[in-house]
Scaffold this motif. Structure first.
Motif, PDB file in Angstrom:
ATOM      1  N   LEU A 161       0.834  -1.211  -0.094  1.00 57.70           N
ATOM      2  CA  LEU A 161      -0.011   0.020  -0.104  1.00 57.70           C
ATOM      3  C   LEU A 161       0.851   1.341   0.124  1.00 57.70           C
ATOM      4  N   LEU A 162       2.068   1.467   0.794  1.00 54.88           N
ATOM      5  CA  LEU A 162       2.732   2.454   1.042  1.00 54.88           C
ATOM      6  C   LEU A 162       3.478   2.830  -0.368  1.00 54.88           C
ATOM      7  N   GLY A 163       3.997   1.484  -0.938  1.00 57.15           N
ATOM      8  CA  GLY A 163       4.801   1.614  -2.223  1.00 57.15           C
ATOM      9  C   GLY A 163       4.071   2.106  -3.554  1.00 57.15           C
ATOM     10  N   ILE A 179       7.650   8.773   2.101  1.00 54.00           N
ATOM     11  CA  ILE A 179       7.635   7.430   2.435  1.00 54.00           C
ATOM     12  C   ILE A 179       8.895   6.730   1.919  1.00 54.00           C
ATOM     13  N   THR A 180       9.687   7.334   0.843  1.00 54.16           N
ATOM     14  CA  THR A 180      10.995   7.033   0.395  1.00 54.16           C
ATOM     15  C   THR A 180      11.997   7.277   1.715  1.00 54.16           C
ATOM     16  N   VAL A 181      11.851   8.246   2.358  1.00 52.16           N
ATOM     17  CA  VAL A 181      12.800   8.662   3.658  1.00 52.16           C
ATOM     18  C   VAL A 181      12.600   7.394   4.425  1.00 52.16           C
ATOM     19  N   LEU A 182      11.298   7.188   4.905  1.00 49.89           N
ATOM     20  CA  LEU A 182      10.990   6.178   5.887  1.00 49.89           C
ATOM     21  C   LEU A 182      11.492   4.945   5.507  1.00 49.89           C
ATOM     22  N   ASN A 210      10.633  -5.743   7.780  1.00 48.49           N
ATOM     23  CA  ASN A 210      10.486  -6.349   6.587  1.00 48.49           C
ATOM     24  C   ASN A 210       9.486  -5.419   5.718  1.00 48.49           C
ATOM     25  N   TRP A 211       8.552  -4.534   5.982  1.00 56.55           N
ATOM     26  CA  TRP A 211       7.733  -3.853   5.201  1.00 56.55           C
ATOM     27  C   TRP A 211       8.370  -2.658   4.078  1.00 56.55           C
ATOM     28  N   PRO A 212       9.441  -2.293   4.397  1.00 57.22           N
ATOM     29  CA  PRO A 212      10.408  -1.258   3.619  1.00 57.22           C
ATOM     30  C   PRO A 212      10.711  -2.013   2.243  1.00 57.22           C
ATOM     31  N   LEU A 266       7.856  -1.782  -5.053  1.00 63.77           N
ATOM     32  CA  LEU A 266       6.561  -1.481  -5.596  1.00 63.77           C
ATOM     33  C   LEU A 266       6.260  -0.089  -5.897  1.00 63.77           C
ATOM     34  N   ARG A 267       7.099   0.911  -5.508  1.00 62.61           N
ATOM     35  CA  ARG A 267       7.212   2.241  -5.406  1.00 62.61           C
ATOM     36  C   ARG A 267       7.514   2.584  -7.104  1.00 62.61           C
ATOM     37  N   SER A 268       8.787   1.744  -7.467  1.00 61.64           N
ATOM     38  CA  SER A 268       9.357   1.998  -8.756  1.00 61.64           C
ATOM     39  C   SER A 268       8.353   1.391 -10.052  1.00 61.64           C
TER      40      SER A 268
END
Length: 274
Positions: free
Chosen positions: A88-90, A104-107, A144-146, A152-154
């Motif tokens: 979801l975040l990605g 979100i990228t920084v986190l 493990n979520w990052p 998925l962001r990319s």
């Protein structure tokens, strides 16, 4: 089914055996397999005790079944929440861009560079081997979520430029609806593979902590079985059924999860090709 490759079939069969051992077989045992002194100590394998008994008076087979169950529960909890949060975040970061993406990228990058093992060892030390499995699961979720979020962001960045996304935006669909209905189907196969891989990572992390006495030593997991076997010198005393059964179980479980993950990736690639 006809497109399933041998790797996926073999992995599913092995995984099904572990699911039966962990979640069905324990229903036929009405005692606490983790309780000490239930049987005579150090009995060799027989028809009454398939894998013999431990130095603590436990039936090794039933203890193994309960350990598989608890290890699976840890893996599934961590994999489910880490994958859902990461996906979801990605997708949200890649689709929205701007400040949301940067935040979100920084986190994501911050949690990726922080080593999880020292944190878990510190937690185990503070709890003196009494950290609950859910607390360990929570820490594993945080670290493990990052990974799925970053991947998925990319993917979302490239998908957000597609014409059907523009059409969905102009039609007035909400961001969440676009992410779930329009973008997620394109990354669902990857998400399933990541889910299976995270189960493997979570079980491996907990087992590693348990072996060095930093997990929940009061609960039966594959790692704590090895820990107690080591504590009572099972290897030196050649009680292979005690220390060998969880070691072989972990190895086969890792192989099963790896086969399912890579086999499903091949299956998904074949479906996309067709």
């Amino acid at each position: 089914m006809k497109h399933w490759n041998f790797r996926l079939k073999l992995g599913v069969v092995l995984l099904a055996i572990f699911v039966i051992l962990g979640f069905i077989v324990p229903f036929f045992y009405h005692r606490n397999p983790n309780e000490w002194g239930t049987y005579l100590k150090n009995l060799k394998p027989s028809k009454d005790h398939i894998f013999g008994t431990t130095n603590l008076g436990q039936d090794t087979f039933w203890l193994l079944a309960k350990s598989i169950q608890n290890s699976f529960i840890i893996g599934i909890i961590v994999a489910f929440f880490a994958t859902v949060i990461g996906v979801l975040l990605g997708l949200w970061a890649g689709f929205k861009g701007g400040f949301i993406d940067r935040l979100i990228t920084v986190l994501t990058d911050s949690f990726i560079v922080i080593p999880s093992l020292p944190i878990l060892i510190l937690l185990g030390s503070l709890m003196q081997g009494k950290a609950s499995l859910y607390m360990i699961s929570f820490v594993l979720i945080i670290f493990n979520w990052p990974w799925p979020a970053r991947q998925l962001r990319s993917m979302a960045l490239s998908l957000s430029e597609r014409d059907f996304i523009s059409t969905a935006l102009f039609s007035g669909q909400s961001t969440l609806k676009i992410i779930v209905k329009e973008i997620f189907p394109f990354v669902a196969g990857w998400s399933v593979a990541n889910f299976v891989n995270t189960i493997l990572v979570a079980i491996g992390s907990e087992s590693g902590l348990a072996v060095i006495g930093m997990s929940s030593n009061e609960k039966a997991t594959l790692g704590t079985m090895i820990y107690w076997a080591n504590q009572h010198q099972a290897m030196l005393a050649e009680r292979w059924w005690w220390i060998g059964s969880p070691v072989v179980a972990i190895a086969l479980l890792f192989i099963a999860l790896f086969l399912v993950m890579t086999g499903y990736q091949q299956y998904s690639a074949l479906r996309r090709g067709k």
